[in-house]
Design a protein around this motif. Structure first.
Motif, PDB file in Angstrom:
ATOM      1  N   CYS A  63       0.868  -1.194   0.082  1.00  0.00           N
ATOM      2  CA  CYS A  63       0.006  -0.048  -0.113  1.00  0.00           C
ATOM      3  C   CYS A  63       0.785   1.194  -0.060  1.00  0.00           C
ATOM      4  O   CYS A  63       0.441   2.298  -0.254  1.00  0.00           O
ATOM      5  N   THR A  64       2.187   1.452   0.387  1.00  0.00           N
ATOM      6  CA  THR A  64       3.071   2.353   0.614  1.00  0.00           C
ATOM      7  C   THR A  64       2.118   3.216   1.360  1.00  0.00           C
ATOM      8  O   THR A  64       1.885   3.072   2.427  1.00  0.00           O
ATOM      9  N   VAL A  65       1.989   4.736   0.901  1.00  0.00           N
ATOM     10  CA  VAL A  65       1.628   5.663   1.842  1.00  0.00           C
ATOM     11  C   VAL A  65       0.100   5.679   1.571  1.00  0.00           C
ATOM     12  O   VAL A  65      -0.488   6.426   2.190  1.00  0.00           O
ATOM     13  N   GLY A  66      -0.611   4.624   0.866  1.00  0.00           N
ATOM     14  CA  GLY A  66      -1.945   4.560   0.994  1.00  0.00           C
ATOM     15  C   GLY A  66      -2.791   5.364  -0.205  1.00  0.00           C
ATOM     16  O   GLY A  66      -3.879   5.919  -0.187  1.00  0.00           O
ATOM     17  N   HIS A  67      -1.733   5.980  -1.133  1.00  0.00           N
ATOM     18  CA  HIS A  67      -2.516   6.763  -2.204  1.00  0.00           C
ATOM     19  C   HIS A  67      -3.987   6.017  -2.867  1.00  0.00           C
ATOM     20  O   HIS A  67      -4.768   6.734  -3.117  1.00  0.00           O
ATOM     21  N   SER A  68      -3.828   4.639  -3.030  1.00  0.00           N
ATOM     22  CA  SER A  68      -4.919   3.770  -3.641  1.00  0.00           C
ATOM     23  C   SER A  68      -5.887   3.185  -2.547  1.00  0.00           C
ATOM     24  O   SER A  68      -7.208   3.125  -2.632  1.00  0.00           O
ATOM     25  N   ALA A  69      -5.270   2.937  -1.269  1.00  0.00           N
ATOM     26  CA  ALA A  69      -5.998   2.417  -0.209  1.00  0.00           C
ATOM     27  C   ALA A  69      -7.202   3.442   0.266  1.00  0.00           C
ATOM     28  O   ALA A  69      -8.316   3.199   0.603  1.00  0.00           O
ATOM     29  N   LEU A  70      -6.675   4.560   0.243  1.00  0.00           N
ATOM     30  CA  LEU A  70      -7.489   5.543   1.140  1.00  0.00           C
ATOM     31  C   LEU A  70      -8.854   5.889   0.466  1.00  0.00           C
ATOM     32  O   LEU A  70     -10.036   5.906   1.008  1.00  0.00           O
ATOM     33  N   PRO A  71      -8.853   6.180  -1.025  1.00  0.00           N
ATOM     34  CA  PRO A  71     -10.200   6.232  -1.683  1.00  0.00           C
ATOM     35  C   PRO A  71     -10.825   5.214  -1.272  1.00  0.00           C
ATOM     36  O   PRO A  71     -12.330   5.408  -1.405  1.00  0.00           O
ATOM     37  N   ILE A  72     -10.389   3.928  -1.306  1.00  0.00           N
ATOM     38  CA  ILE A  72     -11.325   2.770  -1.213  1.00  0.00           C
ATOM     39  C   ILE A  72     -11.858   2.742   0.203  1.00  0.00           C
ATOM     40  O   ILE A  72     -13.082   2.695   0.471  1.00  0.00           O
ATOM     41  N   ALA A  73     -11.307   3.179   1.241  1.00  0.00           N
ATOM     42  CA  ALA A  73     -11.490   3.129   2.823  1.00  0.00           C
ATOM     43  C   ALA A  73     -12.797   4.303   2.532  1.00  0.00           C
ATOM     44  O   ALA A  73     -13.489   4.203   3.345  1.00  0.00           O
ATOM     45  N   GLN A  74     -12.313   5.515   1.948  1.00  0.00           N
ATOM     46  CA  GLN A  74     -13.492   6.515   1.791  1.00  0.00           C
ATOM     47  C   GLN A  74     -14.823   6.299   1.191  1.00  0.00           C
ATOM     48  O   GLN A  74     -15.876   6.680   1.485  1.00  0.00           O
ATOM     49  N   ALA A  75     -14.595   5.167   0.059  1.00  0.00           N
ATOM     50  CA  ALA A  75     -15.785   5.105  -0.650  1.00  0.00           C
ATOM     51  C   ALA A  75     -16.714   3.930   0.399  1.00  0.00           C
ATOM     52  O   ALA A  75     -17.721   3.838   0.038  1.00  0.00           O
ATOM     53  N   TRP A  76     -16.118   3.197   1.002  1.00  0.00           N
ATOM     54  CA  TRP A  76     -16.680   2.093   1.948  1.00  0.00           C
ATOM     55  C   TRP A  76     -16.499   2.478   3.072  1.00  0.00           C
ATOM     56  O   TRP A  76     -15.858   1.636   4.103  1.00  0.00           O
ATOM     57  N   THR A  85      -2.203  -2.293  -6.345  1.00  0.00           N
ATOM     58  CA  THR A  85      -2.341  -1.511  -7.242  1.00  0.00           C
ATOM     59  C   THR A  85      -1.015  -1.137  -7.481  1.00  0.00           C
ATOM     60  O   THR A  85      -0.117  -0.586  -6.896  1.00  0.00           O
ATOM     61  N   MET A  86      -0.753  -1.272  -8.917  1.00  0.00           N
ATOM     62  CA  MET A  86       0.682  -1.028  -9.665  1.00  0.00           C
ATOM     63  C   MET A  86       1.724  -1.817  -8.798  1.00  0.00           C
ATOM     64  O   MET A  86       2.884  -1.008  -8.361  1.00  0.00           O
ATOM     65  N   PHE A  87       1.563  -2.778  -8.364  1.00  0.00           N
ATOM     66  CA  PHE A  87       2.435  -3.586  -7.146  1.00  0.00           C
ATOM     67  C   PHE A  87       3.204  -4.741  -7.842  1.00  0.00           C
ATOM     68  O   PHE A  87       4.281  -5.013  -7.531  1.00  0.00           O
ATOM     69  N   LEU A  88       2.475  -5.673  -8.736  1.00  0.00           N
ATOM     70  CA  LEU A  88       2.959  -6.950  -9.063  1.00  0.00           C
ATOM     71  C   LEU A  88       4.217  -6.863  -9.966  1.00  0.00           C
ATOM     72  O   LEU A  88       5.181  -7.599  -9.815  1.00  0.00           O
ATOM     73  N   HIS A  89       4.437  -5.696 -10.669  1.00  0.00           N
ATOM     74  CA  HIS A  89       5.671  -5.730 -11.476  1.00  0.00           C
ATOM     75  C   HIS A  89       7.036  -5.189 -10.599  1.00  0.00           C
ATOM     76  O   HIS A  89       8.141  -5.344 -11.012  1.00  0.00           O
ATOM     77  N   GLU A  90       6.797  -5.092  -9.100  1.00  0.00           N
ATOM     78  CA  GLU A  90       7.925  -4.866  -8.193  1.00  0.00           C
ATOM     79  C   GLU A  90       8.078  -6.089  -7.592  1.00  0.00           C
ATOM     80  O   GLU A  90       9.298  -5.967  -6.708  1.00  0.00           O
ATOM     81  N   THR A 123       9.377 -13.547  -9.158  1.00  0.00           N
ATOM     82  CA  THR A 123       8.226 -14.693  -9.772  1.00  0.00           C
ATOM     83  C   THR A 123       7.900 -15.509  -8.577  1.00  0.00           C
ATOM     84  O   THR A 123       6.486 -15.835  -8.597  1.00  0.00           O
ATOM     85  N   THR A 124       8.812 -15.805  -7.665  1.00  0.00           N
ATOM     86  CA  THR A 124       8.075 -16.586  -6.631  1.00  0.00           C
ATOM     87  C   THR A 124       7.373 -15.870  -5.511  1.00  0.00           C
ATOM     88  O   THR A 124       6.513 -16.463  -5.196  1.00  0.00           O
ATOM     89  N   ALA A 125       7.557 -14.403  -5.316  1.00  0.00           N
ATOM     90  CA  ALA A 125       6.808 -13.617  -4.508  1.00  0.00           C
ATOM     91  C   ALA A 125       5.591 -13.597  -5.081  1.00  0.00           C
ATOM     92  O   ALA A 125       4.556 -13.558  -4.375  1.00  0.00           O
ATOM     93  N   LEU A 126       5.531 -13.374  -6.365  1.00  0.00           N
ATOM     94  CA  LEU A 126       4.115 -13.108  -7.026  1.00  0.00           C
ATOM     95  C   LEU A 126       3.547 -14.548  -6.939  1.00  0.00           C
ATOM     96  O   LEU A 126       2.068 -14.342  -6.381  1.00  0.00           O
ATOM     97  N   ALA A 127       3.660 -15.794  -7.101  1.00  0.00           N
ATOM     98  CA  ALA A 127       3.073 -16.789  -6.906  1.00  0.00           C
ATOM     99  C   ALA A 127       2.491 -17.174  -5.406  1.00  0.00           C
ATOM    100  O   ALA A 127       1.480 -17.292  -5.359  1.00  0.00           O
ATOM    101  N   ARG A 128       3.469 -16.747  -4.381  1.00  0.00           N
ATOM    102  CA  ARG A 128       3.271 -16.876  -3.189  1.00  0.00           C
ATOM    103  C   ARG A 128       2.200 -15.876  -2.486  1.00  0.00           C
ATOM    104  O   ARG A 128       1.325 -16.084  -1.821  1.00  0.00           O
TER     105      ARG A 128
END
Lengths: 119, 406
Positions: B219-232, B286-291, B294-299
């Protein structure tokens, strides 16, 4: 924290080997040039900020800047300032031209070797 | 004498807004006039490179690089790696690359200088906003995985996780306030356009979905989590990340923006064993998988399956995958970040069969979700991502959604 620490950390290299796309020296100079370009942009914006604030406070009309006509004396001072500025930033070109006219120019290293040689 | 003509403000302007249009929350660093103008300049540089330099690289590819390759090898370029290597022999690509790399490095220096010079004061401000708050759960035993430690993503020295002293938020604040250089305002006043896009997508496509427990991984600093928390607002949101500086800053940012239904938890997405099975109705990245690796993604995919309640959904929002119909030049340009901007997994992730990964993680193929989302911003101040035609190969606020229903 000291200013020196902050400067060093702000400019720190990220983990991961840096790619070079041009000759490393050329790219180094380009990076320095772009940093200077950035600072010039900042300075121009600051001048613009000053002009707008001065105009808002009725201390200056920016029209006065756009239509400013220096006196004859000031014109000469300003033209000389431009000449000096150009000569400074294009000093490397002057030196290359001078070098081209001196085919027998000798390096300091060679002079040193000459002077050290025993005949 | 003719009057010099000033730029006409009313002339159609296309480009980033002034940095001052960004919203300032309680944890935001103080930024001086010249510091702002450094960032404005760099945002314009990115815009200039995308709008005025990349077209030259593209025509060099079409008129010189590709024909030269064909002539030399007697066949067309076969994949994006060949395209990139051929481009590396052309000055147009190299000069653009050099300028882009140094713009990124200048951005880090500009953003970090601003934050580092005031980081003790910032840390105090954040401590005041988060003191004794159990919504911040740090765990110093969380190890930094190699895919984060080996190279600093987006050339940010110290990445998301480095702490310079106890209670430090330096890299969270830098990531937040100077990210404007990369996004050029396309993510809106609080850099939360991606989160708003996710909210919009869910409300449109899953209108009956009523999540009670929501998790965002990375989530880093919550750029995408906050709008979700606000919407619900009745839901309980949890954001996890490995970096303490981004989490501390994130909670302070959330609280000062009045978002109180969110917790920030330090954890590695590969091991979310602190949460029991079936803990969440919705898991978001959100814009996380590319960082990842391969094994981390599967886990992480397996953890999302374990943590979802029956009927719960996972959604991953990413830049588009490479497909056979994507032009080779575009693929090579999108790959740039993998090789030259410290996004080592970017290239591989964008060629993975994510459907297969989801199925391997335990999602039924018929329950997979696919969609598109574009950045949603305050249109009065910011350009609309959906209407911006400038192709920046990887930074445009237009994303793919892949997910699954448990």
């Amino acid at each position: 924290m000291s200013v020196m620490d902050a400067l060093a950390e702000a400019g720190a290299k990220p983990a991961g080997k840096r790619p070079w796309f041009l000759d490393e020296e050329v790219e180094t100079i380009l990076a320095i040039t772009m940093a200077v370009a950035q600072e010039l942009a900042v300075t121009r914006q600051r001048a613009d900020t000053l002009e707008r604030l001065l105009e808002e406070k009725n201390l200056l009309s920016r029209e006065e800047i756009e239509t400013f006509r220096p006196s004859a004396e000031a014109s000469v001072e300003r033209a000389l300032a431009n000449q000096e500025y150009l000569a400074r930033i294009l000093r490397i070109v002057q030196q290359r031209n001078e070098a081209a006219k001196q085919p027998n120019d000798i390096s300091s290293e060679d002079v040193g070797n000459d002077l050290a040689a025993r005949s | 004498m003719s009057q010099p003509q000033r730029n006409t403000p009313a002339a159609a302007y296309e480009g980033p807004p002034d940095y001052r249009a960004l919203g300032h929350h309680g944890a935001f660093p103080q930024v001086s006039h010249d510091e702002i103008e450094r960032i404005n300049f760099l945002a314009q540089m990115n815009r200039h490179l995308a709008a005025r330099v990349v077209p030259g690289v593209k025509s060099a590819y079409e008129t010189s690089v590709e024909p030269a390759f064909r002539k030399r090898h007697g066949r067309p370029i076969a994949d994006r790696h060949e395209a990139r290597k051929a481009l590396l022999e052309h000055p147009a690509f190299n000069l653009w690359s050099a300028l882009r790399r140094m713009t990124m490095e200048q951005r880090q220096q500009a953003g970090r200088w601003t934050v580092i010079r005031q980081r003790e004061a910032l840390a105090e401000k954040v401590a005041d906003l988060t003191r004794d708050d159990d919504a911040l759960q740090l765990d110093s035993s969380v190890a930094v995985p190699r895919y984060v430690a080996a190279v600093d993503h987006h050339c940010m020295p110290g990445s998301y996780h480095s702490e310079y002293f106890a209670g430090d938020v330096t890299n969270g604040a830098n990531y937040d306030h100077a990210g404007f250089v990369t996004t050029a305002g396309l993510l809106g006043r609080y850099n939360d356009g991606a989160g708003k896009a996710v909210v919009g997508w869910v409300q449109k496509n899953l209108p009956d979905f009523r999540p009670q427990d929501i998790l965002e991984i990375g989530c880093t600093v919550g750029h995408s989590a906050l709008p979700i928390a606000q919407a619900w607002p009745d839901a309980r949101m949890v954001g996890v990340d490995i970096g303490a500086p981004v989490l501390r800053y994130g909670l302070a940012r959330a609280k000062s923006l009045g978002v109180n239904n969110i917790r920030f938890v330090q954890a590695d997405g590969e091991d979310l064993s602190r949460f029991p099975d079936e803990s969440f109705d919705w898991i978001q990245t959100t814009m996380f998988l590319h960082e990842l690796s391969t094994t981390a993604l599967a886990r992480i995919f397996r953890e999302t399956r374990r943590l979802l309640r029956p009927g719960g959904i996972v959604l991953h929002v990413e830049q588009p995958q490479y497909t056979p119909d994507m032009p080779m030049f575009e693929q090579a340009m999108r790959d740039w970040d993998a090789f030259y901007n410290n996004e080592p997994f970017w290239s591989r992730m964008h060629e993975m069969d994510l459907d297969a990964e989801m199925v391997a993680a335990g999602f039924a193929r018929q329950n997979l979700i696919h969609g598109n989302a574009t950045g949603v911003v305050d249109r009065d101040l910011f350009p609309d991502a959906a209407e911006d035609d400038t192709e920046d190969y990887g930074r445009k606020a237009a994303w793919r959604v892949i997910g699954g229903i448990a």
